[in-house]
Design a protein around this motif. Sequence first.
Motif, mmCIF file in Angstrom:
data_model
loop_
_atom_site.group_PDB
_atom_site.id
_atom_site.type_symbol
_atom_site.label_atom_id
_atom_site.label_comp_id
_atom_site.label_asym_id
_atom_site.label_seq_id
_atom_site.Cartn_x
_atom_site.Cartn_y
_atom_site.Cartn_z
ATOM 1 N N VAL A 88 46.646 39.930 34.085
ATOM 2 C CA VAL A 88 46.716 40.757 35.292
ATOM 3 C C VAL A 88 48.183 40.945 35.709
ATOM 4 O O VAL A 88 48.610 42.057 36.042
ATOM 5 C CB VAL A 88 45.907 40.128 36.456
ATOM 6 N N THR A 92 49.821 44.622 35.621
ATOM 7 C CA THR A 92 50.174 45.307 36.864
ATOM 8 C C THR A 92 51.672 45.602 36.939
ATOM 9 O O THR A 92 52.075 46.659 37.425
ATOM 10 C CB THR A 92 49.771 44.469 38.103
ATOM 11 N N CYS A 98 48.467 48.142 41.055
ATOM 12 C CA CYS A 98 47.101 47.632 40.877
ATOM 13 C C CYS A 98 46.125 48.461 41.709
ATOM 14 O O CYS A 98 46.356 49.634 41.953
ATOM 15 C CB CYS A 98 47.054 46.144 41.241
ATOM 16 N N PHE B 93 45.695 45.321 32.774
ATOM 17 C CA PHE B 93 45.285 44.873 34.107
ATOM 18 C C PHE B 93 43.762 44.865 34.218
ATOM 19 O O PHE B 93 43.164 43.885 34.699
ATOM 20 C CB PHE B 93 45.927 45.779 35.175
ATOM 21 N N GLY B 96 42.245 41.838 32.411
ATOM 22 C CA GLY B 96 42.386 40.596 33.178
ATOM 23 C C GLY B 96 41.493 40.567 34.403
ATOM 24 O O GLY B 96 40.898 39.546 34.732
ATOM 25 N N TRP B 97 41.387 41.718 35.066
ATOM 26 C CA TRP B 97 40.539 41.833 36.260
ATOM 27 C C TRP B 97 39.067 41.598 35.886
ATOM 28 O O TRP B 97 38.330 40.907 36.584
ATOM 29 C CB TRP B 97 40.746 43.217 36.892
ATOM 30 N N CYS B 103 41.987 40.777 41.494
ATOM 31 C CA CYS B 103 43.196 41.577 41.325
ATOM 32 C C CYS B 103 44.249 41.022 42.293
ATOM 33 O O CYS B 103 43.947 40.106 43.068
ATOM 34 C CB CYS B 103 42.900 43.066 41.506
ATOM 35 N N MET B 125 49.427 34.750 37.342
ATOM 36 C CA MET B 125 49.654 36.188 37.566
ATOM 37 C C MET B 125 51.127 36.471 37.864
ATOM 38 O O MET B 125 51.724 37.391 37.286
ATOM 39 C CB MET B 125 48.767 36.636 38.728
#
Lengths: 136, 146
Positions: A88, A92, A98, B93, B96-97, B103, B125
């Motif tokens: 993540v 991002t 995001c 992203f 991973g989310w 998030c 993160m």
Amino acid sequence: MPQEYLIGLAGGLSIGVAAVLLMVLVGRIAGITGIAFNGVFQPMSHPWAVAFMVGLPLGAFAWHNLSETPVPAFDLPMAWLIAGGFVVGVGTRLGSGCTSGHGVCGIGRLSPRSIVATLIFMTTGVLTVFIRGLLS
Amino acid sequence: MKLLAASLFCGIVFGFGLAMSGMTDIARVIGFFDIFGNWDPTLMFVMGGALMVSLPFFQLGLGRLKAPVFSDMFRLPTRRDIDVRLVSGAALFGIGWGMVGLCPGPAFAALSYMNLDILIFTVAMMAGMFVVDLVDNLVTGEQASA
């Protein structure tokens, strides 16, 4: 309509209001990726970002106390948490945003980059859960 | 000082909305992604609610304002190009989310739950974000010295 949809809608309105207020009052996009990065790694040059980041857990705390809603459960293997968190973070930062920056603000601005990014991360999120379902 | 107070207030309202909407509930987030299984459409209402406010503001309201109340100018992204970084970053992203269900915003908001799992996720993160900048700096440094 189920009550949780209405609560979700109200929560979404609150997120939208916060994003609009941050632009009107502070002049910044409410993109958590950028705010978190600046707040954590460059706090001296972005004190406003630190203040915003401090507000996030306070707001969540306030919701659970005022509504007497129990805190959601979390129980995941540590390696999975680390891998997911790292992906993540890389994603991002690489993709410049995001759900808040691209999703709420970027789509609100009708930015082509944000619309494309949101469609992509929603799609890979769905695919990831689908593949996890196949494997489990 | 007013700028910091305003920013803190916005963060509180944002975090309140995240917790209220279920964005900090990983079961709900995973349920939203599970469109081929037991789909939970709640997060569609969350996104809808947020856009009901942000879309009219950015399209109709912002242009009528000269400057923010507590700072000198509005800072808005200007890029419009779709590049490899954007596409690959967004794709990662989402993966991973979908793996964990958190998030960045909800990860920080959920730190108030005092749960070690969330702290581990959030630290990993931030490490991920840091590594991207580290690699970027190495690459630009090599280009500068070459």
